[in-house]
Design a protein around this motif. Structure first.
Motif, PDB file in Angstrom:
ATOM      1  N   THR A  13      -3.683 -14.333   2.320  1.00  0.00           N
ATOM      2  CA  THR A  13      -4.832 -13.484   2.624  1.00  0.00           C
ATOM      3  C   THR A  13      -4.411 -12.257   3.413  1.00  0.00           C
ATOM      4  O   THR A  13      -4.742 -11.123   3.040  1.00  0.00           O
ATOM      5  CB  THR A  13      -5.894 -14.278   3.411  1.00  0.00           C
ATOM      6  N   VAL A  14      -3.689 -12.467   4.489  1.00  0.00           N
ATOM      7  CA  VAL A  14      -3.258 -11.343   5.324  1.00  0.00           C
ATOM      8  C   VAL A  14      -2.320 -10.433   4.546  1.00  0.00           C
ATOM      9  O   VAL A  14      -2.482  -9.209   4.554  1.00  0.00           O
ATOM     10  CB  VAL A  14      -2.580 -11.847   6.622  1.00  0.00           C
ATOM     11  N   GLY A  15      -1.341 -11.008   3.868  1.00  0.00           N
ATOM     12  CA  GLY A  15      -0.367 -10.204   3.139  1.00  0.00           C
ATOM     13  C   GLY A  15      -0.984  -9.366   2.041  1.00  0.00           C
ATOM     14  O   GLY A  15      -0.718  -8.163   1.943  1.00  0.00           O
ATOM     15  N   MET A  18      -3.562  -6.673   3.542  1.00  0.00           N
ATOM     16  CA  MET A  18      -2.891  -5.591   4.257  1.00  0.00           C
ATOM     17  C   MET A  18      -2.085  -4.737   3.289  1.00  0.00           C
ATOM     18  O   MET A  18      -1.980  -3.517   3.463  1.00  0.00           O
ATOM     19  CB  MET A  18      -1.990  -6.158   5.359  1.00  0.00           C
ATOM     20  N   LEU A  19      -1.541  -5.340   2.259  1.00  0.00           N
ATOM     21  CA  LEU A  19      -0.786  -4.582   1.264  1.00  0.00           C
ATOM     22  C   LEU A  19      -1.673  -3.552   0.559  1.00  0.00           C
ATOM     23  O   LEU A  19      -1.217  -2.462   0.217  1.00  0.00           O
ATOM     24  CB  LEU A  19      -0.145  -5.535   0.256  1.00  0.00           C
ATOM     25  N   PHE A  20      -2.949  -3.861   0.373  1.00  0.00           N
ATOM     26  CA  PHE A  20      -3.876  -2.872  -0.194  1.00  0.00           C
ATOM     27  C   PHE A  20      -3.956  -1.634   0.693  1.00  0.00           C
ATOM     28  O   PHE A  20      -4.009  -0.508   0.203  1.00  0.00           O
ATOM     29  CB  PHE A  20      -5.284  -3.460  -0.377  1.00  0.00           C
ATOM     30  N   LYS A  25      -1.987   4.058   1.411  1.00  0.00           N
ATOM     31  CA  LYS A  25      -1.190   5.068   2.115  1.00  0.00           C
ATOM     32  C   LYS A  25      -0.160   5.697   1.171  1.00  0.00           C
ATOM     33  O   LYS A  25       0.123   6.883   1.262  1.00  0.00           O
ATOM     34  CB  LYS A  25      -0.464   4.457   3.320  1.00  0.00           C
ATOM     35  N   ILE A  26       0.401   4.902   0.257  1.00  0.00           N
ATOM     36  CA  ILE A  26       1.359   5.441  -0.713  1.00  0.00           C
ATOM     37  C   ILE A  26       0.649   6.413  -1.660  1.00  0.00           C
ATOM     38  O   ILE A  26       1.155   7.493  -1.952  1.00  0.00           O
ATOM     39  CB  ILE A  26       2.026   4.301  -1.521  1.00  0.00           C
ATOM     40  N   ILE A  27      -0.529   6.032  -2.119  1.00  0.00           N
ATOM     41  CA  ILE A  27      -1.263   6.854  -3.092  1.00  0.00           C
ATOM     42  C   ILE A  27      -1.852   8.106  -2.454  1.00  0.00           C
ATOM     43  O   ILE A  27      -1.744   9.204  -3.000  1.00  0.00           O
ATOM     44  CB  ILE A  27      -2.373   6.013  -3.771  1.00  0.00           C
TER      45      ILE A  27
END
Length: 127
Positions: A13-15, A18-20, A25-27
């Motif tokens: 859930t956290v991973g 948070m990856l979203f 930030k990358i996009i």
């Protein structure tokens, strides 16, 4: 088995969630983070740490690779996010009655739980 499954669900859930944030930030870039960093009097280059905190760390947590260390980095990232983004409004409630810093606070607490509980047996380095 239930404890290990719960640890896995917490890590996933956290991973994933948070990856979203990291992918966003990358996009879309980190202009907002740079602004918050410099407005607080910190050097702009510190804003690039958001890539570590929101991409590298979530991947480590997902895999269960050094998840305790990674979760401490995430906790530090969330403390910074709370104070940079909400420092002037920590006592302000949002439109639904919760503190405005609710989401980063939840990530902070969940990362502390991962640190305290460890990865469980469904992890690359289970301890």
């Amino acid at each position: 088995m239930t404890n290990d499954a719960a640890k896995l669900i917490l890590r996933l859930t956290v991973g994933i969630m948070m990856l979203f944030h990291g992918l966003d930030k990358i996009i879309n870039g980190i202009g907002g983070v740079k602004h918050l960093t410099t407005a607080s009097g910190l050097p702009e280059f510190l804003a690039y740490g958001v890539y570590v905190g929101e991409i590298v760390v979530p991947i480590l947590i997902l895999l269960g690779a050094y998840a305790r260390i990674a979760s401490l980095v995430l906790a530090f990232n969330m403390v910074l996010a709370i104070f940079l983004a909400y420092g002037n409004s920590l006592l302000t409630l949002g439109k639904h009655g919760a503190p405005v810093f609710e989401l980063p606070f939840l990530y902070l607490i969940m990362s502390i739980l991962i640190f305290m509980l460890g990865s469980g047996k469904y992890a690359l380095n289970s301890k």
